[in-house]
Each structure stands twice: as C-alpha cells, then as structure tokens.
Design an enzyme around this catalytic site. Structure first.
Site, PDB file in Angstrom:
ATOM      1  N   LYS A 162      -8.793  -0.811   0.408  1.00  0.00           N
ATOM      2  CA  LYS A 162      -9.731  -1.430   1.555  1.00  0.00           C
ATOM      3  C   LYS A 162     -10.649  -2.253   0.658  1.00  0.00           C
ATOM      4  O   LYS A 162     -10.869  -2.086  -0.573  1.00  0.00           O
ATOM      5  CB  LYS A 162     -10.748  -0.474   1.903  1.00  0.00           C
ATOM      6  CG  LYS A 162     -10.144   0.206   3.199  1.00  0.00           C
ATOM      7  CD  LYS A 162     -10.212  -0.683   4.340  1.00  0.00           C
ATOM      8  CE  LYS A 162      -9.309  -0.263   5.400  1.00  0.00           C
ATOM      9  NZ  LYS A 162      -8.683  -1.049   6.332  1.00  0.00           N
ATOM     10  N   GLU A 202       0.741  -1.170  -0.107  1.00  0.00           N
ATOM     11  CA  GLU A 202       0.001  -0.047  -0.073  1.00  0.00           C
ATOM     12  C   GLU A 202       0.890   1.267   0.109  1.00  0.00           C
ATOM     13  O   GLU A 202       1.545   1.596   0.897  1.00  0.00           O
ATOM     14  CB  GLU A 202      -0.992   0.177   1.139  1.00  0.00           C
ATOM     15  CG  GLU A 202      -1.726   1.343   1.180  1.00  0.00           C
ATOM     16  CD  GLU A 202      -3.013   1.276   2.224  1.00  0.00           C
ATOM     17  OE1 GLU A 202      -3.316  -0.016   3.137  1.00  0.00           O
ATOM     18  OE2 GLU A 202      -3.639   2.004   2.176  1.00  0.00           O
TER      19      GLU A 202
END
Lengths: 180, 426
Positions: free
Chosen positions: B244, B228
C-alpha cells in the site's frame, strides 16, 4: 478463565484473540454478532465486544449480554455500544482518525496507541467514568462505576499500539477488583 | 512428483525455453524475478491432466481433495468473486467467468533464478533435459511479436464517475462504515491477436516483477503481471507482503521514496492493511507467532515506487495452506477494511465484477508449502469475443483526493494503456 469474543464482522478480531490469549493463556472462543441469540453467556468468565463497522444502533441485540451480569470488555465500537446501551450518545468525529497513533495519558503514564474511528462517545452515561481521554477530550477509556465493564476507544490489538498487552492486563485487573 | 533431473540454465536460455514451451505446448507459466520482494522460483506446467473449475458452489473440501489427493503440485487461481461466498457477501451481478481454476500437469518445469538450476518433474509426459536443451538451441531470438493498438478502450468508470464514487467511498469512511476501500476500474477493448503471449513476453522484458502468470482458462486466457505477494508458505512458515502506498515517477530519486514513507496518508493506508493481514493469518497461525517486520519498505516496479511490510507467522500443525488462503481471501490490500463491509460497498460502488482481478494465483506444493500472489496488474482475453479486459485500482482513505486517486489508478493501468494505444515496432 474462559473468554468469548463477539465479532461484529470486524477485521481485527483475531488480533484481539491472540492478545487475549497471551494475557489469559486460554484460547478465547469467537462468535459472530449474527449468532448472538444462540450464545449461553453463563459458560464464560468474560465477554469481549469487538470493534466493527457502523454505529451502535445497528447492533440492537446486546441487551441480553448486559443483563447476563458477566464482565465485559468493549473495544472501539464495543465501547460505544456499552455507552449507548446505558444512555450515552455516540456521534461523528469532526476529523476521523484511522490507522495512526496518538499519545494518551493512561494510569499516570504516557502511551502511544492506535486509533481507528469515525465516531466517538459525545455524552458519557453517568454510570461510567472516563479514565483516559485525548487532548481533544475524546473519551479513550472508561469503566463502569458498579459493574465489571471496561471500554477502550483505541485498539490495544493493533501493531501500532506500543505495549497493547498492558491494556488487556489492566482490564482484567479492573474486572477482578470489582468482583472481589 | 519426483524430480527426474536438473541442470544449470542461464536466464537468457530460460527466456528462450519458456517461449518455445508456450509455442509448442501452450504451457501455463508462473514466472518470477527473484530480485523483487516476494520473488521466487519460476514454474511452467505442461499438458494439464486433471482440473477443477471452481464455481460459486465449490466447497473447501473439494478444493482440498483436489490439491492433496496426490503429491503433485497444483497451479491455479481463485477469482475475487469466490470471496463473496467465503465472506458471506451478496451480489446481484452475474458473470460467466470461472470462480477459479485449478490444474495438475503431466510435467512441471521449475527454474530457480538465483541458483540458475532448472529441474524437470515428469511422470507421464516424456520430456527430459535433452529435449529441453534442444528446444533452446534453435537460436531463435526472443521474439515479442506484434501488438496492434486498440481502436478504442472503454472504462467501467470514466473520470467524472470515478470521482463521484470515490467521494461516496469517503462519505462511507466518515460515517464509520469502513477505514479504507479499494476502488477499481475495468478497461475493455477489442484485441486482434489470438493470444496474449506477445503482451506477456513484452511486459516480462520491460516491466519485470515478482508474480507473472499466463494461464489458460477456456474460453479465457489470463495475464497477471503482479508485483504483490499474497501468502508464501515454506514448511509452514507464513509470509505475507501487502503493498500500500504508491508514487509514480519519471526519474527515480531516493528523496521520492522518503517522501512516500513520510506521508501520513500513505503510512495509514499501509498500517491498516498490515493490521488486517495480521488478523487474517492469525486465524490459522500459532498463538504468539504473528509478527510485523520491515514496516514501510519501498521498491520500484512499473515506474512506481511502492511501499510494503512483512507479516510473518507459523501455520498451526492442524491447519493447511488451503485453510490459510481461504480464511484470508480475498487479500486485505484489495478489499479495504473491515473486509466484509468494504466488499459490500465495493459491490455497490463498482459497476463491474472483478472476476480474476484481485483474486489470487497460486502454486500449491503440499499442505505446508505454497506461493501465491494478489492478482493485480491483471487482465484476460475472452477468445470467443476477441475482447481484452484489464483493471486497475487504488486504496481510498479519508485523506484521499479523488483526482489524485484517479491519476494513481490510471498510472497503474499505464503499461496496458500505453502498449494498446501506441503502434508497436514489429
């Protein structure tokens, strides 16, 4: 036009600030709810009460604002704070609605709006008029019958709300109509 | 730091090089596979010459002055714990772990995995391309080394306890205090080897991703294998790519990605975080510049399908990457929403301190250029105690089922758990 946003320790405050700046082409000031006692509201034309965590009773220091005579826009918790201050009631929603959109009727048109709330106004004070509610009759927008106060339960500042600008423009039109 | 020279370098050659640089110099590594979202250049720092160890008292001015008092790049991390100070969250927990660690180096090597160009930046260290080439000519194969299984792995929340705390988080959501909370587990075990390089090299080969860091922070050595990107800033153009939405798979199938994208729960989880990241970068971005694109894009990493979006903006001329990072820290995807309340509840619900986990690693080149990660899939070795800690977590929303969140969390810890539980072939 000078605008003050009172930030109830929220994480969408600066989205709201950018949207308000687009509408009014001036940079709104932001202060934390924790320093509300130090603010001179008379320096501002309009005060915005931000969304935030928890329930209105956890934010007891707004009475000075309501006594200031200044136009107010309340978003989410901000609208609920207005409702409770004027004798309304806020309770838990049966199904909380977070990070999703819903289609509502507003000003004679249909809009996709983003909702983020677990609580809702369950008794609207008599001095307010609900100008939009969803299919489950949850109040989505309301205006004061006498003062330049307007509240939105949904989030005009979310990227999920199509045409969030419309609601900010509508709020200022409403405020100006009361003052004129 | 001026670029002394550059050369074309094959990826296999680069793999041998970073292994040799680690063996000889214990270099700090920021490796990246450019084909992943948020992937970019690899950086290796040799011989630290200045450092700033961050405590809970360290100010923004001290960080700025360390980064910008010369033109050399800064490598380092901020721990999640430093976010308590920034967001005004209080805690009774204590930790010996640094709140961050910033370094400048005598020499830096940069490798662009797309153009295959390798550059050396050196002022005082006396390393040049000839020496670099000679390091890779030893023809030593890329060695992963031996990783002994752990006798037992402790977790800060066992299954039952995790489920109870998830349900508490859902209660807080229903009561209107938060919309989402990222709940995590800390795993700990004895670790026989003296350093984490074998683990790092093994993961890099088997589970490549965009943000791979191996970093010395005495007495700790940190391994971060994150997919990420937190904030990437190129000449003031800001890009954040929050992740997410997770779906574990054994065999990838396009229909699984569609299933993930169409899940109202996973979509809501991502949308909330996108709104938060817009908010966080808006503090320091030009009015009207903040935009969302590629909402709900999927990619695969660690046998998981993950969903992300791009949030872009333009850094204000009067602000720097440090303003941007500190006002957005810790990253929205690993706190929950709203941030301050979510962090207070995380402190209440998690028995452990996160330390470096869920903080950020970064390479800061100047006031308008930075690359940074969200330090998930991350662990550290306490070299004094011979203990390895690693962590995993997931975002809890109102529709969450505690049992599924537990499975998601253990799936994310999977690559650590698997390698520590099974006997590796030498």
């Amino acid at each position: 036009m000078s605008i003050l946003i009172i930030d109830n320790n929220d994480s969408f405050t600066y989205n709201l600030r950018h949207l308000l700046q687009t509408a009014q082409s001036s940079e709104p000031d932001v202060i934390s709810y924790d320093s509300i006692d130090k603010v001179d509201f008379q320096r501002y034309d309009t005060i915005v009460i931000s969304p935030g965590p928890g329930k209105p009773s956890e934010y007891p220091n707004y009475s000075k604002l309501f006594k200031s005579g200044k136009p107010i826009i309340g978003v989410c918790l901000g609208m609920q704070i207005m409702a409770e201050f004027y004798g309304g009631e806020v309770s838990l929603l049966e199904d909380c609605f977070h990070g999703r959109t819903e289609s509502i009727e507003f000003d004679g048109k249909s809009f996709e709006v983003a909702r983020y709330h677990s609580l809702a106004i369950t008794r609207v004070p008599s001095c307010f008029t609900v100008i939009s509610s969803n299919q489950a009759t949850v109040p989505m927008a309301m205006t004061h019958n006498e003062f330049p106060y307007i509240g939105y339960q949904f989030h005009p500042e979310s990227f999920l709300t199509k045409n969030g600008q419309f609601f900010i423009d509508y709020a200022f039109k409403f405020i100006n109509s009361i003052r004129a | 730091m001026p670029s002394n020279s550059s050369i074309q370098f094959a990826p296999e050659q680069f793999d041998r090089l970073f292994q040799e640089l680690y063996r000889i110099y214990k270099a700090d590594m920021f490796l990246s596979r450019s084909e992943f979202p948020g992937g970019g250049d690899c950086y290796i720092g040799l011989e630290p010459c200045h450092q700033l160890i961050v405590t809970d008292k360290t100010t923004k001015e001290q960080i700025e002055s360390f980064c910008f008092n010369d033109t050399d790049p800064t490598f380092g991390y901020l721990s999640y714990n430093y976010g308590y100070r920034l967001r005004g969250v209080l805690s009774n927990k204590i930790t010996e772990f640094p709140y961050g660690h910033l370094k400048k180096y005598s020499a830096v090597i940069k490798y662009d995995g797309k153009s295959l160009e390798l550059s050396v930046f050196d002022e005082t260290f006396d390393i040049d391309l000839d020496k670099i080439i000679s390091l890779t000519e030893a023809k030593t194969p890329f060695e992963i080394g031996h990783i002994k299984p752990a006798e037992s792995i402790n977790s800060s929340l066992d299954r039952d306890e995790y489920i109870l705390r998830t349900e508490s988080a859902i209660d807080y959501i229903r009561e209107g205090y938060i919309y989402q909370l990222n709940l995590t587990i800390k795993y700990e075990c004895d670790f026989q080897a003296s350093d984490l390089f074998p683990l790092y090299a093994s993961f890099w080969k088997t589970f490549p991703a965009s943000h791979y860091v191996l970093f010395e922070s005495e007495p700790y050595q940190i391994i971060s294998t994150s997919p990420e990107s937190f904030l990437s800033v190129i000449d003031g153009k800001v890009l954040s790519q929050p992740i997410k939405g997770t779906l574990a798979y054994d065999t990838y199938d396009e229909s699984l990605a569609v299933k993930l994208k169409e899940s109202p729960k996973e979509s809501a989880e991502l949308s909330m975080i996108v709104d938060m990241v817009r908010n966080d970068i808006s503090i320091n971005c030009e009015h009207g510049s903040v935009k969302v694109s590629d909402h709900k894009t999927t990619f695969t990493v660690d046998n998981l399908i993950q969903m992300y979006s791009k949030v872009q903006g333009k850094l204000r001329r009067d602000k720097t990457v440090i303003d941007l990072m500190l006002d957005s820290f810790p990253g929205a995807s690993i706190t929950g929403c709203p941030k301050k309340k979510a962090m207070e509840l995380i402190d209440e619900l998690e028995p452990h301190f996160r330390d470096v986990y869920c903080g950020s690693f970064f390479v800061i080149n100047d006031k308008r250029n930075m690359e940074s990660s969200i330090a998930i899939r991350t662990g550290y070795l306490d070299k004094d105690k011979g203990r390895l800690a690693f962590f995993a977590g997931s975002g809890i929303v109102v529709e969450s089922k505690a049992e599924s969140e537990y499975l998601e969390t253990t799936a994310k810890a999977g690559k650590f758990l698997d390698i520590l539980k099974s006997e590796q072939k030498p």
